[in-house]
Motif scaffolding. Structure first.
Motif, short mmCIF file in Angstrom:
data_model
loop_
_atom_site.label_atom_id
_atom_site.label_comp_id
_atom_site.label_asym_id
_atom_site.label_seq_id
_atom_site.Cartn_x
_atom_site.Cartn_y
_atom_site.Cartn_z
N TRP A 38 0.82 -1.22 0.00
CA TRP A 38 0.00 0.00 0.00
C TRP A 38 0.85 1.26 0.00
CZ3 TRP A 38 -4.59 1.01 -1.58
CH2 TRP A 38 -5.51 -0.04 -1.68
N LEU A 41 1.76 1.97 -3.45
CA LEU A 41 0.65 2.52 -4.22
C LEU A 41 0.41 3.99 -3.89
CD1 LEU A 41 -1.72 -0.56 -3.92
CD2 LEU A 41 -0.60 0.24 -6.01
N MET A 45 0.19 7.41 -6.25
CA MET A 45 -0.85 8.45 -6.20
C MET A 45 -0.24 9.82 -5.97
SD MET A 45 -4.44 7.69 -4.47
CE MET A 45 -3.72 6.95 -3.08
N PHE A 52 -5.13 14.31 -5.65
CA PHE A 52 -5.34 12.99 -5.08
C PHE A 52 -4.97 12.91 -3.60
CE2 PHE A 52 -4.89 12.74 -9.59
CZ PHE A 52 -6.02 12.01 -9.93
N ALA A 59 -5.55 6.77 2.91
CA ALA A 59 -4.82 5.50 2.84
C ALA A 59 -3.64 5.53 3.81
CB ALA A 59 -4.34 5.25 1.40
N ARG A 112 -11.08 -1.62 5.08
CA ARG A 112 -11.16 -0.46 4.16
C ARG A 112 -10.13 -0.60 3.04
NH1 ARG A 112 -14.82 -0.75 7.96
NH2 ARG A 112 -16.22 1.04 7.98
N TRP A 119 -10.95 -2.56 -5.92
CA TRP A 119 -10.97 -1.51 -6.94
C TRP A 119 -9.70 -1.59 -7.78
CZ3 TRP A 119 -7.07 2.13 -7.10
CH2 TRP A 119 -7.14 3.00 -8.19
N LEU A 120 -8.55 -1.72 -7.09
CA LEU A 120 -7.26 -1.75 -7.79
C LEU A 120 -7.20 -2.91 -8.77
CD1 LEU A 120 -4.41 -0.38 -7.86
CD2 LEU A 120 -3.67 -2.23 -6.38
N CYS A 140 -11.06 3.96 -14.41
CA CYS A 140 -11.00 4.16 -12.98
C CYS A 140 -12.42 4.28 -12.39
CB CYS A 140 -10.22 5.45 -12.74
SG CYS A 140 -9.57 5.58 -11.13
N HIS A 152 -19.14 3.89 0.00
CA HIS A 152 -18.89 5.32 0.26
C HIS A 152 -20.17 6.15 0.22
CE1 HIS A 152 -14.39 5.02 -1.14
NE2 HIS A 152 -14.57 4.66 0.09
N ILE A 156 -18.33 11.47 -0.77
CA ILE A 156 -17.04 10.88 -1.15
C ILE A 156 -17.09 10.42 -2.61
CG2 ILE A 156 -15.44 8.96 -0.72
CD1 ILE A 156 -15.25 10.77 1.58
N ALA A 160 -14.55 11.67 -5.38
CA ALA A 160 -13.75 10.69 -6.12
C ALA A 160 -13.99 10.87 -7.62
CB ALA A 160 -14.11 9.27 -5.68
N LEU A 167 -7.42 12.59 -13.98
CA LEU A 167 -6.35 11.58 -14.07
C LEU A 167 -5.60 11.76 -15.39
CD1 LEU A 167 -7.85 8.12 -13.01
CD2 LEU A 167 -5.89 9.29 -12.00
N PHE A 173 0.37 7.42 -17.38
CA PHE A 173 0.20 6.36 -16.38
C PHE A 173 1.28 5.30 -16.54
CE2 PHE A 173 -2.97 4.97 -13.37
CZ PHE A 173 -3.74 6.11 -13.24
N MET A 177 4.70 4.25 -14.09
CA MET A 177 4.90 2.90 -13.55
C MET A 177 6.35 2.46 -13.60
SD MET A 177 1.65 0.86 -14.94
CE MET A 177 0.00 1.23 -14.41
C1 LIG Z 1 -4.79 6.28 -9.40
C2 LIG Z 1 -6.01 6.99 -9.08
C3 LIG Z 1 -6.45 6.89 -7.71
C4 LIG Z 1 -7.88 6.64 -7.63
C5 LIG Z 1 -8.26 6.08 -6.31
C6 LIG Z 1 -9.60 5.41 -6.37
C7 LIG Z 1 -10.20 5.18 -5.10
C8 LIG Z 1 -11.10 6.30 -4.69
C9 LIG Z 1 -11.26 6.28 -3.24
C10 LIG Z 1 -11.82 7.53 -2.67
C11 LIG Z 1 -11.53 7.53 -1.23
C12 LIG Z 1 -11.69 8.88 -0.62
C13 LIG Z 1 -11.07 9.09 0.70
C14 LIG Z 1 -11.90 8.74 1.90
C15 LIG Z 1 -12.27 7.55 2.18
C16 LIG Z 1 -12.91 7.10 3.44
O1 LIG Z 1 -14.12 7.75 3.68
C17 LIG Z 1 -13.10 5.63 3.28
C18 LIG Z 1 -13.79 5.02 4.47
O2 LIG Z 1 -12.98 5.13 5.59
P1 LIG Z 1 -13.65 5.25 7.05
O3 LIG Z 1 -14.61 4.11 7.20
O4 LIG Z 1 -12.49 5.16 8.02
O5 LIG Z 1 -14.35 6.58 7.11
N1 LIG Z 1 -11.80 5.03 3.05
C19 LIG Z 1 -11.61 4.09 2.14
O6 LIG Z 1 -12.50 3.59 1.48
C20 LIG Z 1 -10.17 3.63 1.90
C21 LIG Z 1 -9.73 4.25 0.62
C22 LIG Z 1 -8.32 3.98 0.27
C23 LIG Z 1 -8.07 4.47 -1.11
C24 LIG Z 1 -6.78 4.06 -1.59
C25 LIG Z 1 -6.66 4.26 -3.05
C26 LIG Z 1 -5.32 3.90 -3.47
C27 LIG Z 1 -5.14 4.03 -4.91
C28 LIG Z 1 -3.81 3.59 -5.33
C29 LIG Z 1 -3.65 3.91 -6.75
C30 LIG Z 1 -2.62 3.14 -7.36
C31 LIG Z 1 -2.75 2.98 -8.79
C32 LIG Z 1 -1.69 2.07 -9.20
C33 LIG Z 1 -1.51 1.93 -10.60
C34 LIG Z 1 -0.33 1.13 -10.87
#
Ligand SMILES: CCCCCCCCCCCCC/C=C/[C@@H](O)[C@H](COP(=O)(O)O)NC(=O)CCCCCCCCCCCCCCC
Length: 216
Positions: A38, A41, A45, A52, A59, A112, A119-120, A140, A152, A156, A160, A167, A173, A177
């Motif tokens: 993580w 990752l 980001m 982001f 995370a 979480r 998703w990943l 995405c 969510h 959120i 998102a 992006l 992208f 990498m």
């Molecule tokens: C590369 C583009 C990144 C797009 C990421 C897509 C995921 C969108 C997630 C939006 C999360 C917003 C932040 C808040 C989340 C929290 O509310 C929520 C609930 O937490 P709680 O129960 O403690 O309140 N948290 C979560 O759901 C955990 C979210 C963790 C997100 C980590 C995303 C990591 C993405 C890594 C991208 C790597 C791309 C790699 C390509 C090689």
């Protein structure tokens, strides 16, 4: 966009290796390596820009909670995801139906990240089979709508959705990498996706068996 060539440089190979070593032969998942995956990752980001940050901050805070358990006095119980689940459940350290005295248990925190891993997996598979003109924002968003978004609230999901719109395209992208040619990236994604799927599936089965999929 932030500099992706400094010490915080992302490498897909590194993430792949971390998820690979995270699994032992008897299918135990090492928490230390899961968390390291993580971290990698999050590096990715962070190299995409400030939009982001709200995602990576969440995370990072979840990673930190797990690291604190690992380094804490009961760290020996947190060596694998399996031992963590057993230890926390046997000692009543998990808020099972509503938030109470253990709002940040290892089990709910990992859940979480586990949901985000799905998703990943979906996103990387879309990226792997995409054509040159494929839109990362659409891949995405589709992956998100099929997985994480269900957990969510509206606000959120909205934020998102806005982040996805900015992006960078597929070529950037692939460049970030740090793998090499497009063919090499696709090849490495072909290795990464099954690896991530396997870690996801083992965790999912463990959470199903222990009835932990809806932890508040
Ligand atoms: C590369 C583009 C990144 C797009 C990421 C897509 C995921 C969108 C997630 C939006 C999360 C917003 C932040 C808040 C989340 C929290 O509310 C929520 C609930 O937490 P709680 O129960 O403690 O309140 N948290 C979560 O759901 C955990 C979210 C963790 C997100 C980590 C995303 C990591 C993405 C890594 C991208 C790597 C791309 C790699 C390509 C090689």
């Amino acid at each position: 966009m932030a500099d992706s060539t400094g010490p915080e440089k992302f490498s897909l190979q590194e993430v792949l290796d971390t998820f690979r070593v995270c699994l032992s032969e008897d299918e135990h998942v090492s928490l230390e390596h899961y968390v390291a995956g993580w971290r990698g990752l999050v590096k990715f980001m962070n190299s995409l820009g400030n939009v982001f940050t709200f995602i990576s901050k969440d995370a990072v805070s979840k990673i930190q909670i797990l690291v604190n358990f690992l380094n804490g006095e009961n760290g020996s119980h947190y060596v694998t995801i399996q031992s963590m689940v057993k230890y926390e459940l046997e000692n009543g350290l998990v808020d099972v139906s509503k938030r109470g005295t253990h709002p940040e248990s290892g089990c709910r925190t990992l859940l979480r990240l586990h949901r985000a891993l799905r998703w990943l997996e979906l996103f990387l598979e879309r990226l792997r089979i995409s054509k040159e003109d494929g839109k990362t924002s659409v891949m995405c968003a589709d992956a998100y709508n099929e997985s994480l978004s269900q957990h969510h609230p509206w606000v959120i999901r909205k934020a998102a959705g806005m982040a996805f719109c900015v992006l960078p395209g597929r070529p950037t992208f692939f460049e970030v990498m740090n793998v090499g040619s497009t063919e090499k990236v696709v090849e490495m994604l072909g290795e990464a996706v099954p690896m991530i799927s396997k870690v996801y599936k083992i965790t999912e089965d463990l959470y199903v068996q222990n009835n932990l999929l809806e932890l508040p």
